[in-house]
Structure formats: C-alpha cells, structure tokens
Design a protein around this motif. Sequence first.
Motif, short mmCIF file in Angstrom:
data_model
loop_
_atom_site.label_atom_id
_atom_site.label_comp_id
_atom_site.label_asym_id
_atom_site.label_seq_id
_atom_site.Cartn_x
_atom_site.Cartn_y
_atom_site.Cartn_z
N ALA A 1 35.93 43.02 23.61
CA ALA A 1 36.75 42.49 24.04
C ALA A 1 37.35 43.86 24.72
N ARG A 2 36.61 45.06 24.90
CA ARG A 2 36.54 45.96 25.47
C ARG A 2 37.03 45.87 26.69
N GLU A 3 35.45 45.04 27.44
CA GLU A 3 35.29 44.10 28.93
C GLU A 3 35.97 43.91 29.15
N ILE A 4 36.57 43.07 28.48
CA ILE A 4 37.91 41.60 28.07
C ILE A 4 38.38 42.21 29.02
N GLU A 5 39.22 43.12 28.63
CA GLU A 5 40.42 43.84 28.57
C GLU A 5 40.46 44.41 29.70
N ARG A 6 40.01 44.91 30.31
CA ARG A 6 39.21 46.22 31.58
C ARG A 6 39.55 45.29 32.49
N ARG A 7 38.66 43.75 32.32
CA ARG A 7 38.63 42.78 33.58
C ARG A 7 40.15 42.06 34.14
N ARG A 8 41.05 41.58 32.41
CA ARG A 8 41.76 41.82 32.64
C ARG A 8 42.67 42.37 33.51
N LYS A 9 42.92 43.66 33.21
CA LYS A 9 43.60 44.73 34.16
C LYS A 9 43.64 44.87 35.14
N HIS A 10 42.07 44.27 35.74
CA HIS A 10 42.13 44.25 37.12
C HIS A 10 42.35 43.97 37.79
N LEU A 11 42.05 42.62 37.02
CA LEU A 11 42.81 41.14 37.85
C LEU A 11 44.64 41.50 37.92
N MET A 12 44.97 41.32 36.74
CA MET A 12 46.66 42.01 36.97
C MET A 12 46.80 43.07 38.43
N GLN A 13 46.00 43.94 38.06
CA GLN A 13 46.33 45.07 39.36
C GLN A 13 46.05 44.14 40.39
N PHE B 1 44.97 36.17 30.64
CA PHE B 1 44.91 36.45 29.42
C PHE B 1 43.25 36.69 29.54
N GLY B 2 43.30 37.03 27.86
CA GLY B 2 41.86 37.80 27.76
C GLY B 2 41.44 36.23 27.30
N TYR B 3 39.19 36.38 27.93
CA TYR B 3 39.10 35.05 26.96
C TYR B 3 39.07 35.59 25.24
N SER B 4 39.58 33.53 24.30
CA SER B 4 38.68 34.53 23.16
C SER B 4 38.27 32.89 22.30
#
Length: 85
Positions: free
Chosen positions: A24-36, A5-8
């Motif tokens: 929000a864009r950076e939060i999502e980028r980091r979340r996707k990287h972690l999932m990868q 989950f991205g930080y909110s």
Amino acid sequence: MDGTFGYSDEEGAQAFALDAKLPAREIERRRKHLMQIQRRISKKKKKALVGQEFDLLLEGISDESDLLLEGRTPMHAPKSTAKCL
C-alpha cells in the motif's frame, strides 16, 4: 483532473488473480508522484490560457461572494466542479 486512485483488489478484475501485489505504501507513493507530474502539466496548460477570452455559460452568483458570478467554459466538463469566477 479530479485525482487519481491507487490500485485496490476488485474481484473480477484481471489483476485480482496476480500473486505479486505492491505494498500500500508503494501504491500511495506512485499515486502522489503521478499527481505531482499532473499538477505541473496543468499549471503549464493554464498559464498558456492567461490573457485569452472565452465564451462562458453563466450559472449564477458565486457561493464565495455575492459580488462574483460563476460560469463554465466549453473546456469544463458538465459534471465538473471547476468553475470560472
């Protein structure tokens, strides 16, 4: 792993009071990287299980097909949606 989950902002959380917030864009980028990274880890761990035998708690007929049965191994959390076919 079911996901990340991205930080909110949550009132009461220590980070809520911080001035510097990530976009929000950076939060999502980091979340996707972690999932990868996690997908690679999971794939490697699952590959190591191929060919092994496990005790299985049989839960019944699969929704996917009447020809398949579903169950769980001790590795599956009780509330997990993961199943063995």
